[in-house]
Design a protein around this motif. Structure first.
Motif, PDB file in Angstrom:
ATOM      1  N   VAL A 187       0.850  -1.190   0.000  1.00  0.00           N
ATOM      2  CA  VAL A 187       0.000   0.000   0.000  1.00  0.00           C
ATOM      3  C   VAL A 187       0.886   1.241   0.000  1.00  0.00           C
ATOM      4  O   VAL A 187       1.738   1.406   0.868  1.00  0.00           O
ATOM      5  CB  VAL A 187      -0.939   0.016   1.231  1.00  0.00           C
ATOM      6  CG1 VAL A 187      -1.788   1.285   1.231  1.00  0.00           C
ATOM      7  CG2 VAL A 187      -1.827  -1.232   1.222  1.00  0.00           C
ATOM      8  N   ASN A 216      -1.741   7.899  -1.471  1.00  0.00           N
ATOM      9  CA  ASN A 216      -2.732   8.234  -2.489  1.00  0.00           C
ATOM     10  C   ASN A 216      -3.509   7.020  -2.991  1.00  0.00           C
ATOM     11  O   ASN A 216      -3.827   6.914  -4.179  1.00  0.00           O
ATOM     12  CB  ASN A 216      -2.078   8.950  -3.674  1.00  0.00           C
ATOM     13  CG  ASN A 216      -1.423  10.245  -3.251  1.00  0.00           C
ATOM     14  OD1 ASN A 216      -1.991  11.001  -2.465  1.00  0.00           O
ATOM     15  ND2 ASN A 216      -0.210  10.476  -3.741  1.00  0.00           N
ATOM     16  N   ASN A 217      -3.768   6.085  -2.089  1.00  0.00           N
ATOM     17  CA  ASN A 217      -4.586   4.925  -2.430  1.00  0.00           C
ATOM     18  C   ASN A 217      -4.042   4.078  -3.571  1.00  0.00           C
ATOM     19  O   ASN A 217      -4.794   3.492  -4.347  1.00  0.00           O
ATOM     20  CB  ASN A 217      -6.017   5.358  -2.763  1.00  0.00           C
ATOM     21  CG  ASN A 217      -6.815   5.633  -1.515  1.00  0.00           C
ATOM     22  OD1 ASN A 217      -6.704   4.892  -0.536  1.00  0.00           O
ATOM     23  ND2 ASN A 217      -7.608   6.695  -1.544  1.00  0.00           N
ATOM     24  N   LYS A 233     -10.821  -1.378  -6.872  1.00  0.00           N
ATOM     25  CA  LYS A 233     -10.864  -0.551  -5.667  1.00  0.00           C
ATOM     26  C   LYS A 233     -12.246   0.092  -5.658  1.00  0.00           C
ATOM     27  O   LYS A 233     -12.504   1.036  -6.412  1.00  0.00           O
ATOM     28  CB  LYS A 233      -9.741   0.479  -5.693  1.00  0.00           C
ATOM     29  CG  LYS A 233      -8.354  -0.190  -5.583  1.00  0.00           C
ATOM     30  CD  LYS A 233      -7.218   0.803  -5.393  1.00  0.00           C
ATOM     31  CE  LYS A 233      -6.896   1.516  -6.679  1.00  0.00           C
ATOM     32  NZ  LYS A 233      -5.715   2.402  -6.563  1.00  0.00           N
ATOM     33  N   GLN A 289     -13.278   3.940  -5.320  1.00  0.00           N
ATOM     34  CA  GLN A 289     -13.032   4.934  -6.364  1.00  0.00           C
ATOM     35  C   GLN A 289     -14.154   4.856  -7.402  1.00  0.00           C
ATOM     36  O   GLN A 289     -15.030   4.007  -7.317  1.00  0.00           O
ATOM     37  CB  GLN A 289     -11.617   4.742  -6.937  1.00  0.00           C
ATOM     38  CG  GLN A 289     -10.567   5.207  -5.899  1.00  0.00           C
ATOM     39  CD  GLN A 289      -9.126   4.943  -6.285  1.00  0.00           C
ATOM     40  OE1 GLN A 289      -8.785   3.863  -6.713  1.00  0.00           O
ATOM     41  NE2 GLN A 289      -8.269   5.938  -6.088  1.00  0.00           N
ATOM     42  N   LYS A 343     -10.997  -0.785   1.075  1.00  0.00           N
ATOM     43  CA  LYS A 343     -10.220   0.227   1.795  1.00  0.00           C
ATOM     44  C   LYS A 343      -8.746  -0.141   1.824  1.00  0.00           C
ATOM     45  O   LYS A 343      -8.389  -1.311   1.991  1.00  0.00           O
ATOM     46  CB  LYS A 343     -10.748   0.337   3.242  1.00  0.00           C
ATOM     47  CG  LYS A 343     -10.253   1.565   3.976  1.00  0.00           C
ATOM     48  CD  LYS A 343     -10.871   1.686   5.366  1.00  0.00           C
ATOM     49  CE  LYS A 343     -10.364   2.965   6.029  1.00  0.00           C
ATOM     50  NZ  LYS A 343     -10.824   3.055   7.432  1.00  0.00           N
ATOM     51  N   LEU A 344      -7.906   0.874   1.656  1.00  0.00           N
ATOM     52  CA  LEU A 344      -6.474   0.728   1.918  1.00  0.00           C
ATOM     53  C   LEU A 344      -6.186   1.609   3.128  1.00  0.00           C
ATOM     54  O   LEU A 344      -6.418   2.815   3.080  1.00  0.00           O
ATOM     55  CB  LEU A 344      -5.656   1.193   0.705  1.00  0.00           C
ATOM     56  CG  LEU A 344      -5.913   0.434  -0.603  1.00  0.00           C
ATOM     57  CD1 LEU A 344      -5.211   1.119  -1.771  1.00  0.00           C
ATOM     58  CD2 LEU A 344      -5.457  -1.012  -0.503  1.00  0.00           C
ATOM     59  N   ASP A 353      -4.175   3.468   6.393  1.00  0.00           N
ATOM     60  CA  ASP A 353      -2.942   4.237   6.531  1.00  0.00           C
ATOM     61  C   ASP A 353      -1.766   3.380   7.003  1.00  0.00           C
ATOM     62  O   ASP A 353      -0.608   3.683   6.712  1.00  0.00           O
ATOM     63  CB  ASP A 353      -3.146   5.397   7.529  1.00  0.00           C
ATOM     64  CG  ASP A 353      -4.073   6.454   6.948  1.00  0.00           C
ATOM     65  OD1 ASP A 353      -4.213   6.492   5.704  1.00  0.00           O
ATOM     66  OD2 ASP A 353      -4.668   7.221   7.728  1.00  0.00           O
TER      67      ASP A 353
END
Lengths: 196, 196
Positions: A19, A22-23, A161, A164, A185-186, A188
């Motif tokens: 990961v 910026n996703n 994803k 988005q 979800k990715l 933090d």
């Protein structure tokens, strides 16, 4: 059947996916740079299971990362694959269909092109791509299909994803859309969460 | 076995190949733009027959046209495939091996790159590519293998133009080199002649 390839893919993504800010999810150990041929073979068989009833005559994808899953789907479904070429600058030629594709990751625009002689208005197209994020590459292939007046019957994605906007863009085309692994979800701290 | 894939390939080249000026052969109906997945599957099996005894641990190729035959060879031989990325401009990063590749057809130079983490000095590499003409792409992969101190044990090519200098360049590396279809001449009236 569908369950096992989904589990294989999710396990690979959890184990090997990286990961980035910026996703961005990097899966270059089995899809985008290094390729796992057996996994791609299973991906191809799964696309046949999902789209095999639609009378697909040709698969379209975009170079380079779409090629492996598309060719394996073509093998399973016994249809040819055409991969659109990417060009930095637009070289207009009469014998090509072209479309502009913006990459949010790279923040550059590419022109993708397909030779006119490889698609015709009798074709039923399945679009295959490695990733669905903002949907720009797939939308470019729809632009080409529209220009060629050919029917897109399905869109098959290896990794989506879902947070988005790609799915929303594609659903406007009223087409069967199937993504094998669906990431919601990715985080933090580098975790990947999937849709259940 | 070897005979049948050779015949399939030669028939495809005769039927669909387009001879252009400057000894360019276009085979974009089954290899470079549109891909024939079943033919590529047979190509992959043939590479296994030719190189299966060498203990290959990884296949290297260059995007984009090398990917389909390389992935099918990887499927047959059960090893991962890494495709080198092409870049117009050199972006030096510490975690990549890079090499410069000149294209005689396009008269431009590209940098090809492979992430260091996907090759290591224990690997036995098989290089696969769609074409062997002047040998620049394959030589670039040898440069990367040298930089990575890894052993290239074989080079497998789908179509060789034997009248250009690629073979000579590669033979300097004392490596098993096998080309499936070997073209000895492209005539002015568009015919393709094969080595017998």
């Amino acid at each position: 059947m569908g369950g096992s390839i989904l589990k294989l893919l999710e396990d690979k993504i959890k184990k090997e996916g990286i990961v980035l800010p910026n996703n961005v999810l990097k899966v270059d150990s089995f899809l985008n740079h290094q390729v796992d041929p057996k996994l791609m073979y299973e991906v191809g068989k799964e696309f046949k299971r999902l789209f095999g009833d639609l009378g697909v005559t040709k698969i379209l994808t975009v170079e380079s990362s779409g090629i492996a899953p598309a060719v394996m789907a073509g093998l399973a479904m016994d249809v040819p694959v055409v991969f659109a070429r990417k060009h930095k600058s637009l070289t207009l030629t009469d014998d090509m269909f072209t479309a502009d594709v913006y990459s949010y990751t790279k923040q550059t625009s590419n022109t993708i092109s397909i030779a006119k002689r490889f698609i015709n208005d009798q074709d039923k197209i399945l679009i295959i791509d490695d990733f669905l994020a903002n949907g720009q590459a797939v939308s470019g292939l729809f632009d080409i299909a529209d220009a060629a007046k050919i029917d897109v019957v399905g869109v098959g994605i290896v990794i989506e994803k879902t947070f988005q906007k790609g799915r929303k863009l594609i659903e406007q085309h009223n087409v069967r859309l199937e993504a094998l692994a669906r990431i919601s979800k990715l985080t933090d701290d580098g975790q990947v969460e999937f849709e259940n």
